[in-house]
Enzyme design. Sequence first.
Site, PDB file in Angstrom:
ATOM      1  N   SER A  14       0.832  -1.213   0.000  1.00  0.00           N
ATOM      2  CA  SER A  14       0.000   0.000   0.000  1.00  0.00           C
ATOM      3  C   SER A  14       0.858   1.251   0.000  1.00  0.00           C
ATOM      4  O   SER A  14       1.851   1.336   0.717  1.00  0.00           O
ATOM      5  CB  SER A  14      -0.904   0.005   1.240  1.00  0.00           C
ATOM      6  OG  SER A  14      -1.529   1.257   1.415  1.00  0.00           O
ATOM      7  N   MET A  42       1.636   2.898   3.396  1.00  0.00           N
ATOM      8  CA  MET A  42       2.458   2.218   4.391  1.00  0.00           C
ATOM      9  C   MET A  42       3.951   2.323   4.116  1.00  0.00           C
ATOM     10  O   MET A  42       4.731   1.544   4.655  1.00  0.00           O
ATOM     11  CB  MET A  42       2.044   0.750   4.479  1.00  0.00           C
ATOM     12  CG  MET A  42       0.677   0.533   5.111  1.00  0.00           C
ATOM     13  SD  MET A  42       0.570   1.121   6.820  1.00  0.00           S
ATOM     14  CE  MET A  42       1.601  -0.092   7.628  1.00  0.00           C
ATOM     15  N   THR A  80       4.801  -0.016   9.735  1.00  0.00           N
ATOM     16  CA  THR A  80       3.730   0.181  10.710  1.00  0.00           C
ATOM     17  C   THR A  80       3.985   1.380  11.613  1.00  0.00           C
ATOM     18  O   THR A  80       3.090   2.200  11.848  1.00  0.00           O
ATOM     19  CB  THR A  80       3.570  -1.088  11.568  1.00  0.00           C
ATOM     20  OG1 THR A  80       3.161  -2.178  10.731  1.00  0.00           O
ATOM     21  CG2 THR A  80       2.516  -0.876  12.656  1.00  0.00           C
ATOM     22  N   HIS A 100      21.801  17.863  36.517  1.00  0.00           N
ATOM     23  CA  HIS A 100      20.796  18.319  37.489  1.00  0.00           C
ATOM     24  C   HIS A 100      20.076  19.545  36.934  1.00  0.00           C
ATOM     25  O   HIS A 100      20.704  20.425  36.356  1.00  0.00           O
ATOM     26  CB  HIS A 100      21.511  18.691  38.798  1.00  0.00           C
ATOM     27  CG  HIS A 100      20.599  19.305  39.823  1.00  0.00           C
ATOM     28  ND1 HIS A 100      19.814  18.545  40.652  1.00  0.00           N
ATOM     29  CD2 HIS A 100      20.344  20.606  40.126  1.00  0.00           C
ATOM     30  CE1 HIS A 100      19.126  19.362  41.440  1.00  0.00           C
ATOM     31  NE2 HIS A 100      19.435  20.614  41.131  1.00  0.00           N
TER      32      HIS A 100
END
Length: 472
Positions: free
Chosen positions: A43, A46, A50, A448
Amino acid sequence: MDTQTATGGMHVDILVIGFGAGGKAVAAAMGRLGKRVVIVERSDRMYGGTCPNVGCIPSKGLVHHSRKRRPSDPPQEWYERSVDKVQAVRETMRSGSFAALDGADHISVITGPATFVDAHTVRVDSGGDPLTISAETILINTGSEPVIPDLPGLRASTHATDSTGLIENPTLPGRLAIIGGGYLGLEFASIYRQFGSQVTVFEMAPRILPREDDDVAAAAEAILTGEGIEIVAGARVTEVRDTDTGATVTYERDGRQHTLEVDTILAAPGRAPATRGLGLDTAGVRITERGAAEVDQYLRTSQPHIYALGDVNGGQQFTYISYDDSRIVLDQLVGEGRRAVPDRVAVPHTLFMTPPLATVGLTERDARAAGHRLRIASRPVAEIAGMPRAPAVEETRGLMKFVIDADTDQILGAALLSIDAQELINTVALAIRHGITATDLRDGIYSHPSSTEAFNGLLATAVPAEERLAGD
């Protein structure tokens, strides 16, 4: 790019069936080496596989947008805008994936379903006359597809959908039922509750996250239910029936029958390898009982020149596993041929609820069963000394837990349900792989304010498991 056969077909060095992460990585590498490569994708929606199209990228985009909605923002309008933004990102990534490979030297992309006609040849129906492509080496990289349970009325219901259909629908469900309390179901429950849906999750097991330790699962459930998600564990859905206003879900729990009226039903029991229609039997490629292409530790199928990468081979269904599959295959094709699936150690997993739950290695339960003497470091995030990022960003929910071998000081596993857990878990996984001890991680110097600083305070609290149990 290719060699024409006597019958007008195409012959190449490498044929990749499916445009997923593993296959496209091998295709790109082999193309750079001058090999003739064709990628066949069923397709045009696609390209890239996925993850960027119907998986991790759009779903994580929805996680992000759902958390940005303010109480004053109309749920439907906010959701519709969010779907549009997520789909725009998807389009950008999809077109980029196509352009990066189809425009590369020695590589072509052909769109259409491929079916094996023999062990070296496929037929591709690309809109015109069928095209025949043969190759010396073939990679199957077709991924997986959602599973719809065979429950009475579910597949016929106009209100039932899979995850792909749900994230592409711009209409926000008012009442959403999710069948399946695994990673997929819980992630979508968290997303849609934040968008404003009423969400009910049905899970057959006695509790959600049955593979996790009880304390970790309980902490995750407390966060989800605290956000208004109804979790119905120990429930078996028996029927779905459409009505004039939505659908009725019938389920059994504690020996009694119950019903729930909803607008949309998400079937989320998992995904299955996408091997239907490939004609693997014609190619002589064996499949497992779950329908996956059967592979050895080097990802070779029963035909040594055919490899299977990613979800289609029945392994762990993660994009990063598919990408690591590409390393194994490339090592077979152009390397020393030593890299193998068993080489993988400490593969992390993340459930993208908010805050995320990330895990790696052994649970406390599994470590005990394996005979380890243990030390455990476990604290609610709100009680971890020296983790200022959590209160600074107003996300102190969750729990951090380390499982440590008492004899060697090696980290056996960790479960991090906290802000930034999806990043922190990679540091822990690296420590496990390279034998970094819990003391090393405890005494590390971290920036930090950061979430990583939690390791300083948390690991200083590690106690023998027996002492911790006695305290409980």
